[in-house]
Scaffold this motif. Structure first.
Motif, mmCIF file in Angstrom:
data_model
loop_
_atom_site.group_PDB
_atom_site.id
_atom_site.type_symbol
_atom_site.label_atom_id
_atom_site.label_comp_id
_atom_site.label_asym_id
_atom_site.label_seq_id
_atom_site.Cartn_x
_atom_site.Cartn_y
_atom_site.Cartn_z
ATOM 1 N N GLY A 48 0.896 -1.174 0.160
ATOM 2 C CA GLY A 48 -0.072 -0.035 0.135
ATOM 3 C C GLY A 48 0.884 1.382 0.098
ATOM 4 N N GLU A 49 2.212 1.240 0.106
ATOM 5 C CA GLU A 49 2.988 2.281 0.071
ATOM 6 C C GLU A 49 3.062 2.989 -1.410
ATOM 7 N N VAL A 50 3.307 4.093 -1.478
ATOM 8 C CA VAL A 50 3.418 4.862 -2.949
ATOM 9 C C VAL A 50 4.889 5.572 -2.807
ATOM 10 N N TRP A 51 5.788 5.156 -3.713
ATOM 11 C CA TRP A 51 7.176 5.790 -3.577
ATOM 12 C C TRP A 51 7.353 6.415 -4.876
ATOM 13 N N ARG A 52 7.945 7.207 -4.959
ATOM 14 C CA ARG A 52 8.423 7.970 -6.164
ATOM 15 C C ARG A 52 10.089 8.172 -6.059
ATOM 16 N N GLU A 53 10.571 8.215 -7.487
ATOM 17 C CA GLU A 53 12.023 8.581 -7.544
ATOM 18 C C GLU A 53 12.248 10.103 -7.271
ATOM 19 N N PRO A 54 13.077 10.527 -6.804
ATOM 20 C CA PRO A 54 13.421 12.085 -6.756
ATOM 21 C C PRO A 54 14.082 12.323 -7.886
ATOM 22 N N PHE A 55 14.108 13.617 -8.529
ATOM 23 C CA PHE A 55 14.980 13.948 -9.571
ATOM 24 C C PHE A 55 16.335 14.242 -8.770
ATOM 25 N N VAL A 56 17.584 13.567 -9.616
ATOM 26 C CA VAL A 56 18.729 13.749 -8.927
ATOM 27 C C VAL A 56 19.841 14.144 -10.033
ATOM 28 N N ASP A 57 20.710 15.081 -9.407
ATOM 29 C CA ASP A 57 21.860 15.590 -10.357
ATOM 30 C C ASP A 57 23.068 15.409 -9.545
ATOM 31 N N ILE A 58 24.142 14.681 -10.325
ATOM 32 C CA ILE A 58 25.233 14.175 -9.853
ATOM 33 C C ILE A 58 26.550 14.973 -10.421
ATOM 34 N N PHE A 59 27.328 15.614 -9.788
ATOM 35 C CA PHE A 59 28.302 16.291 -10.418
ATOM 36 C C PHE A 59 29.789 15.839 -9.734
ATOM 37 N N ASP A 60 30.826 15.902 -10.604
ATOM 38 C CA ASP A 60 32.390 15.575 -10.280
ATOM 39 C C ASP A 60 32.752 16.821 -10.061
ATOM 40 N N GLU A 61 33.209 17.093 -8.810
ATOM 41 C CA GLU A 61 33.709 18.411 -8.698
ATOM 42 C C GLU A 61 35.306 18.241 -8.223
ATOM 43 N N SER A 113 3.737 9.071 1.886
ATOM 44 C CA SER A 113 4.257 8.818 0.525
ATOM 45 C C SER A 113 5.678 8.967 0.900
ATOM 46 N N GLY A 114 6.137 9.148 -0.189
ATOM 47 C CA GLY A 114 7.814 9.174 -0.077
ATOM 48 C C GLY A 114 8.457 9.135 -1.349
ATOM 49 N N TYR A 115 9.915 9.409 -1.341
ATOM 50 C CA TYR A 115 10.842 9.072 -2.234
ATOM 51 C C TYR A 115 11.842 8.059 -1.770
ATOM 52 N N ARG A 116 12.196 7.378 -2.728
ATOM 53 C CA ARG A 116 13.317 6.359 -2.739
ATOM 54 C C ARG A 116 14.276 6.337 -4.101
ATOM 55 N N ARG A 117 15.399 6.349 -3.883
ATOM 56 C CA ARG A 117 16.252 6.102 -4.933
ATOM 57 C C ARG A 117 17.679 5.596 -4.693
ATOM 58 N N THR A 118 17.928 4.704 -5.584
ATOM 59 C CA THR A 118 19.288 4.026 -5.446
ATOM 60 C C THR A 118 20.184 4.640 -6.423
#
Length: 161
Positions: A48-61, A113-118
């Protein structure tokens, strides 16, 4: 399962069978949450849980990897960040409750609800030195590299005595 009448030919039988096959296909695809990367451990999926993927930016600094994630409507205390085997796990829960009392009637509305991302990190990092900051719905994680690339210098300068 559909009952079939073998004694009478119905020209729409083929269309009904095709519709049933399409329905089964869509039921299989849309059963439960989407097959996102968060299903890998350490996250367990509850019914019954609803999870979304958040928008992600990855930078190499240079000496560090910077990951920014959009997590609107999340409280800082509801964010969990883990790093295991050079994989970054993000989880953030959104909880909204509203209570309305009017003339003896009580209505309570809840939204969970929430966000999950690997995220597989592009290079090895030092998790013990990682820093995270959350402000205005944006999570920023700075991960120092284990082996930062050294830029080649343009020659060697010799000092004159």
């Amino acid at each position: 399962m559909r009952r079939r009448r073998w004694d009478i030919w119905d020209p729409f039988d083929i269309m009904r069978e095709l519709q049933e096959e399409i329905d089964e296909m869509f039921n299989e695809v849309f059963k439960g949450p989407r097959l996102w990367s968060y299903r890998r451990e350490p996250f367990e999926l509850r019914e019954g849980e609803v999870w979304r993927e958040p928008f992600v930016d990855i930078f190499d600094e240079g000496g560090e990897i910077v990951v920014t994630a959009e997590l609107p409507g999340v409280d800082k205390k509801d964010i969990k960040i883990k790093i295991k085997d050079n994989v970054l796990y993000l989880e953030a829960q959104v909880r909204k409750e509203r209570k309305l009392e009017k003339e003896g009637a009580v209505r309570v509305e809840r939204y969970y609800s929430g966000y999950r991302r690997t995220i597989k990190l592009p290079v090895e990092v030092i998790p013990e030195r990682a820093k995270a900051r959350y402000k205005n719905g944006i999570l920023e994680i700075k991960l120092p590299k284990k082996h930062p690339e050294k830029k080649e210098e343009e020659g060697f300068e010799i000092k004159i005595e």
